[in-house]
Design a protein around this motif. Structure first.
Motif, PDB file in Angstrom:
ATOM      1  N   ALA A 173       0.834  -1.202   0.000  1.00 52.54           N
ATOM      2  CA  ALA A 173       0.000   0.000   0.000  1.00 52.54           C
ATOM      3  C   ALA A 173       0.872   1.256   0.000  1.00 52.54           C
ATOM      4  O   ALA A 173       0.578   2.237  -0.702  1.00 52.54           O
ATOM      5  N   TYR A 174       1.946   1.214   0.765  1.00 50.96           N
ATOM      6  CA  TYR A 174       2.845   2.372   0.853  1.00 50.96           C
ATOM      7  C   TYR A 174       3.532   2.633  -0.487  1.00 50.96           C
ATOM      8  O   TYR A 174       3.827   3.781  -0.833  1.00 50.96           O
ATOM      9  N   ILE A 184     -10.165  -3.538  -1.187  1.00 50.80           N
ATOM     10  CA  ILE A 184     -10.072  -4.069   0.169  1.00 50.80           C
ATOM     11  C   ILE A 184     -11.332  -4.863   0.493  1.00 50.80           C
ATOM     12  O   ILE A 184     -12.443  -4.348   0.375  1.00 50.80           O
ATOM     13  N   ILE A 185     -11.144  -6.123   0.919  1.00 51.09           N
ATOM     14  CA  ILE A 185     -12.277  -6.973   1.295  1.00 51.09           C
ATOM     15  C   ILE A 185     -12.207  -7.229   2.797  1.00 51.09           C
ATOM     16  O   ILE A 185     -11.256  -7.839   3.286  1.00 51.09           O
ATOM     17  N   SER A 186     -13.196  -6.745   3.531  1.00 52.10           N
ATOM     18  CA  SER A 186     -13.227  -6.917   4.985  1.00 52.10           C
ATOM     19  C   SER A 186     -14.672  -6.900   5.453  1.00 52.10           C
ATOM     20  O   SER A 186     -15.346  -5.876   5.326  1.00 52.10           O
ATOM     21  N   TYR A 187     -15.153  -8.008   5.986  1.00 52.15           N
ATOM     22  CA  TYR A 187     -16.549  -8.085   6.421  1.00 52.15           C
ATOM     23  C   TYR A 187     -16.845  -7.055   7.507  1.00 52.15           C
ATOM     24  O   TYR A 187     -17.856  -6.356   7.459  1.00 52.15           O
ATOM     25  N   THR A 188     -15.950  -6.923   8.497  1.00 48.17           N
ATOM     26  CA  THR A 188     -16.182  -5.971   9.580  1.00 48.17           C
ATOM     27  C   THR A 188     -15.937  -4.532   9.138  1.00 48.17           C
ATOM     28  O   THR A 188     -16.537  -3.599   9.673  1.00 48.17           O
ATOM     29  N   GLY A 189     -15.033  -4.346   8.183  1.00 44.23           N
ATOM     30  CA  GLY A 189     -14.646  -3.001   7.789  1.00 44.23           C
ATOM     31  C   GLY A 189     -13.778  -2.319   8.827  1.00 44.23           C
ATOM     32  O   GLY A 189     -13.511  -1.124   8.746  1.00 44.23           O
ATOM     33  N   GLU A 190     -13.294  -3.101   9.794  1.00 44.51           N
ATOM     34  CA  GLU A 190     -12.509  -2.532  10.887  1.00 44.51           C
ATOM     35  C   GLU A 190     -11.168  -3.253  11.065  1.00 44.51           C
ATOM     36  O   GLU A 190     -10.532  -3.146  12.106  1.00 44.51           O
ATOM     37  N   ASN A 191     -10.733  -3.994  10.047  1.00 46.11           N
ATOM     38  CA  ASN A 191      -9.449  -4.688  10.116  1.00 46.11           C
ATOM     39  C   ASN A 191      -8.322  -3.660  10.248  1.00 46.11           C
ATOM     40  O   ASN A 191      -8.137  -2.812   9.378  1.00 46.11           O
ATOM     41  N   ALA A 192      -7.568  -3.745  11.337  1.00 47.53           N
ATOM     42  CA  ALA A 192      -6.570  -2.713  11.645  1.00 47.53           C
ATOM     43  C   ALA A 192      -5.504  -2.591  10.564  1.00 47.53           C
ATOM     44  O   ALA A 192      -5.107  -1.481  10.188  1.00 47.53           O
ATOM     45  N   THR A 193      -5.017  -3.731  10.058  1.00 48.81           N
ATOM     46  CA  THR A 193      -3.984  -3.690   9.029  1.00 48.81           C
ATOM     47  C   THR A 193      -4.498  -3.027   7.770  1.00 48.81           C
ATOM     48  O   THR A 193      -3.819  -2.190   7.161  1.00 48.81           O
ATOM     49  N   TYR A 194      -5.728  -3.363   7.375  1.00 49.01           N
ATOM     50  CA  TYR A 194      -6.255  -2.801   6.135  1.00 49.01           C
ATOM     51  C   TYR A 194      -6.663  -1.339   6.300  1.00 49.01           C
ATOM     52  O   TYR A 194      -6.717  -0.593   5.320  1.00 49.01           O
ATOM     53  N   ILE A 195      -6.933  -0.915   7.516  1.00 52.43           N
ATOM     54  CA  ILE A 195      -7.143   0.516   7.766  1.00 52.43           C
ATOM     55  C   ILE A 195      -5.834   1.263   7.527  1.00 52.43           C
ATOM     56  O   ILE A 195      -5.814   2.327   6.896  1.00 52.43           O
ATOM     57  N   HIS A 196      -4.723   0.688   8.015  1.00 46.86           N
ATOM     58  CA  HIS A 196      -3.407   1.289   7.743  1.00 46.86           C
ATOM     59  C   HIS A 196      -3.137   1.313   6.244  1.00 46.86           C
ATOM     60  O   HIS A 196      -2.642   2.308   5.698  1.00 46.86           O
ATOM     61  N   CYS A 197      -3.456   0.206   5.563  1.00 46.72           N
ATOM     62  CA  CYS A 197      -3.270   0.150   4.114  1.00 46.72           C
ATOM     63  C   CYS A 197      -4.078   1.247   3.427  1.00 46.72           C
ATOM     64  O   CYS A 197      -3.582   1.919   2.507  1.00 46.72           O
ATOM     65  N   LYS A 202      -4.428   6.322   0.363  1.00 47.74           N
ATOM     66  CA  LYS A 202      -4.926   7.689   0.194  1.00 47.74           C
ATOM     67  C   LYS A 202      -3.769   8.683   0.149  1.00 47.74           C
ATOM     68  O   LYS A 202      -3.787   9.642  -0.633  1.00 47.74           O
ATOM     69  N   GLU A 203      -2.766   8.468   0.993  1.00 43.54           N
ATOM     70  CA  GLU A 203      -1.600   9.363   0.999  1.00 43.54           C
ATOM     71  C   GLU A 203      -0.882   9.353  -0.344  1.00 43.54           C
ATOM     72  O   GLU A 203      -0.337  10.368  -0.785  1.00 43.54           O
ATOM     73  N   LYS A 204      -0.883   8.192  -0.992  1.00 44.86           N
ATOM     74  CA  LYS A 204      -0.194   8.053  -2.277  1.00 44.86           C
ATOM     75  C   LYS A 204      -1.068   8.468  -3.462  1.00 44.86           C
ATOM     76  O   LYS A 204      -0.634   8.399  -4.606  1.00 44.86           O
ATOM     77  N   GLY A 205      -2.299   8.888  -3.176  1.00 39.55           N
ATOM     78  CA  GLY A 205      -3.192   9.325  -4.241  1.00 39.55           C
ATOM     79  C   GLY A 205      -3.896   8.196  -4.964  1.00 39.55           C
ATOM     80  O   GLY A 205      -4.529   8.412  -6.005  1.00 39.55           O
ATOM     81  N   MET A 222     -13.310   5.561   4.278  1.00 41.50           N
ATOM     82  CA  MET A 222     -12.118   6.056   3.589  1.00 41.50           C
ATOM     83  C   MET A 222     -12.102   5.669   2.104  1.00 41.50           C
ATOM     84  O   MET A 222     -11.218   6.082   1.361  1.00 41.50           O
ATOM     85  N   SER A 223     -13.091   4.903   1.669  1.00 41.50           N
ATOM     86  CA  SER A 223     -13.107   4.398   0.302  1.00 41.50           C
ATOM     87  C   SER A 223     -13.703   5.401  -0.681  1.00 41.50           C
ATOM     88  O   SER A 223     -14.587   6.180  -0.334  1.00 41.50           O
TER      89      SER A 223
END
Length: 304
Positions: A173-174, A184-197, A202-205, A222-223
């Motif tokens: 992601a970086y 990003i596929i996450s049922y909870t939408g709260e996966n910590a690693t994928y939030i960082h991703c 977003k930072e990279k545009g 954030m999507s």
């Protein structure tokens, strides 16, 4: 998190609690209900109604009412007979289980379709078609499901890769660029690693397309575009991930199909040409045999 869950879990003032309690008990009676009407029914005042709406993330009562009604209608449709968490019990024989699972999958597809909005689907297709690099962020079962989607997409020349290792996903992601689309596929939408991703993307545009539950969650927020997975299963008190898996498979098949349809004849011709050049499988079943195929020849002979 769903609106009704916020209403039950959040801390409100006494007046706001009265309004929240009314909303929980009377979701089917809110159509056309004004701020003043709701204040009268709950013996509060319009300002309390507006404050409650804003605490829930809405700009006022009307937008809260609209989304809450959509949520209530969704939660009370499609799954009135089969329980998504416990679709069969220990008294069911094998044929009963067979029919219940079939009904569950049919319900799940209908449920998922009800959550997909046309504008969101068009946006999702645009994000995928305009990307020079598509990275699917998914782990465990979701990664296995995504493999078929990636295979189909790569067969028509789409640049899709899978990032399923948490410690590597953040690096990928970086290293993204503005022409990257992260799926990003996450049922909870709260996966910590994928939030960082997501933050790095977003930072990279880069653009973010996500598949999450229908409630409010960080990854969806954030999507650039979010498609909702059928939201019926609890996290672990269930027999299996029947509905979430079926829903994700359907959504990925849908994404592939709308991308395919954007260049329909070109993609179809391309797949047929690949098959004619390489596929040497043979069959005794006339229903699936290809006319004029290379069936029966080993792959190395076909390539020669």
């Amino acid at each position: 998190m769903l609106i009704i869950e916020h209403l039950k879990a959040m801390t409100f003032s006494d007046a706001e609690n009265q309004i929240a309690d009314y909303l929980i008990k009377h979701p089917h009676e809110l159509d056309q209900l004004t701020t003043q009407n709701l204040a009268n029914f709950t013996h509060t005042n319009p300002n309390s109604v507006i404050r409650l709406a804003k605490k829930l993330g809405f700009d006022g009562w009307t937008s809260l009412r609209t989304e809450y009604q959509k949520e209530w209608q969704y939660l009370n449709s499609h799954f009135n007979v089969i329980d998504a968490n416990i679709p069969f019990d220990n008294k069911d024989d094998v044929i009963t289980i067979m029919h219940k699972l079939a009904q569950l999958e049919q319900n799940t597809i209908s449920d998922t379709v009800s959550l997909v909005e046309r504008d969101a689907l068009v946006k999702a297709r645009t994000l995928l078609l305009e990307a020079n690099q598509i990275i699917v962020f998914a782990s465990l079962t979701n990664a296995n499901i995504a493999t078929d989607f990636i295979t189909k997409m790569r067969r028509i020349g789409m640049p899709v890769t899978l990032s399923s290792e948490f410690d590597i996903s953040v690096y990928e992601a970086y290293n993204a660029s503005p022409d990257t689309c992260g799926l990003i596929i996450s049922y909870t939408g709260e996966n910590a690693t994928y939030i960082h991703c997501g933050k790095f993307l977003k930072e990279k545009g880069a653009k973010i397309l996500s598949l999450t539950n229908m409630g409010d969650n960080q990854i969806a927020r954030m999507s650039d575009c979010n498609l909702s997975i059928t939201t019926r299963e609890r996290l672990y008190s269930k027999i299996g991930n029947f509905t979430s898996n079926t829903s994700i498979i359907y959504l990925l098949d849908l994404l592939y199909s709308v991308v395919f349809a954007a260049n329909y004849q070109k993609n179809l011709d391309h797949l047929i040409q690949i098959g004619q050049a390489y596929d040497g499988r043979k069959t005794t079943n006339a229903l699936i045999e290809e006319a004029g195929s290379l069936a029966g020849k080993p792959a190395y002979e076909v390539l020669e």
